[in-house]
Design an enzyme around this catalytic site. Structure first.
Site, mmCIF file in Angstrom:
data_model
loop_
_atom_site.group_PDB
_atom_site.id
_atom_site.type_symbol
_atom_site.label_atom_id
_atom_site.label_comp_id
_atom_site.label_asym_id
_atom_site.label_seq_id
_atom_site.Cartn_x
_atom_site.Cartn_y
_atom_site.Cartn_z
ATOM 1 C CG HIS A 88 -2.003 -1.023 1.193
ATOM 2 N ND1 HIS A 88 -2.844 -1.200 0.119
ATOM 3 C CD2 HIS A 88 -2.369 -1.960 2.117
ATOM 4 C CE1 HIS A 88 -3.685 -2.196 0.369
ATOM 5 N NE2 HIS A 88 -3.413 -2.676 1.566
ATOM 6 C CG ASP B 77 -3.296 -8.695 0.346
ATOM 7 O OD1 ASP B 77 -2.632 -9.312 1.204
ATOM 8 O OD2 ASP B 77 -4.066 -7.767 0.623
ATOM 9 C CG HIS C 87 -6.951 -4.992 1.438
ATOM 10 N ND1 HIS C 87 -6.417 -4.806 2.686
ATOM 11 C CD2 HIS C 87 -8.276 -5.227 1.631
ATOM 12 C CE1 HIS C 87 -7.353 -4.910 3.599
ATOM 13 N NE2 HIS C 87 -8.491 -5.169 2.983
#
Length: 215
Positions: free
Chosen positions: A121, A162, A164
């Site tokens: 991220h 994943d 996300h």
């Protein structure tokens, strides 16, 4: 590596945080119990250098993570800073870079880095003044890919699997035709990862960014 257990949320924040030391310790214990480590050569992690981190991140990104770690800032959303956040994130990143470069330089052809904090991220520009996001401080795989390119590799493929979306990795390489990024995810957190996000329009990077949703 020794920095991983040191980076931990406060007792107040522990229940709402996904990234905790047990993510590594439990997984490592299972690898031991199943005899996987008997077939592996263990390598000691080292800290990523500023030069390596700056291949994917901005100088102000490094400064912010270092400063906030020293302040032990309270948890903000899904990010918490401990006094060891910066050190742990640098160790995680350094381990992934080393695993990559060892494979390129005649070492084992396959490598697995069991590290934390996570990284996918963490991007280049940050969001709302914060460079860390989703428990991620430095994008280990992006830094490793950039280091591989600097070492002479012409093309790199990154497969991100994943729940996300790997928004940080996508952002870093969105206009880079030398890196194929494939993200396989179950939802659109943190608001990115749609199938139409395929790379910078009207550039050779178009088509080098692939987002796939789990059914």
């Amino acid at each position: 590596y020794d920095a991983s257990p040191a980076h931990a949320p406060s007792e107040r924040d522990r229940k709402k945080m996904i990234d905790v030391p047990e993510r590594v310790s439990v997984a490592f214990g299972l690898l031991v119990d199943e005899g996987v480590l008997d077939r592996c050569r263990l390598c000691k992690a080292r800290s990523a250098t500023d030069e390596e981190l700056l291949r994917a991140h901005r100088p102000e990104h490094l400064a912010q993570v270092g400063e906030r770690s020293s302040q032990r800032r309270a948890a903000n959303g899904n990010v918490y800073y401990s006094p060891d956040a910066d050190r742990s994130a640098r160790m995680a990143c350094g381990a992934v870079v080393d695993a990559t470069l060892r494979a390129l330089q005649g070492g084992p052809s396959r490598a697995f880095a069991l590290v934390r904090p996570p990284g996918h991220h963490a991007g280049r520009d940050g969001f709302a003044g914060d460079f860390a996001e989703g428990g991620c401080f430095y994008n280990s795989v992006a830094v490793a890919a950039a280091c591989a390119r600097a070492a002479g590799v012409s093309r790199v493929a990154i497969i991100d699997w994943d729940v996300h979306h790997g928004n940080g990795t996508q952002e870093i390489f969105y206009a880079d035709a030398s890196v194929l990024f494939v993200s396989i995810h179950a939802d659109l957190y943190p608001g990115t990862g749609a199938i139409g996000e395929t790379g910078e329009a009207d550039t050779p990077a178009r088509g080098r960014n692939v987002n796939l949703m789990w059914p």
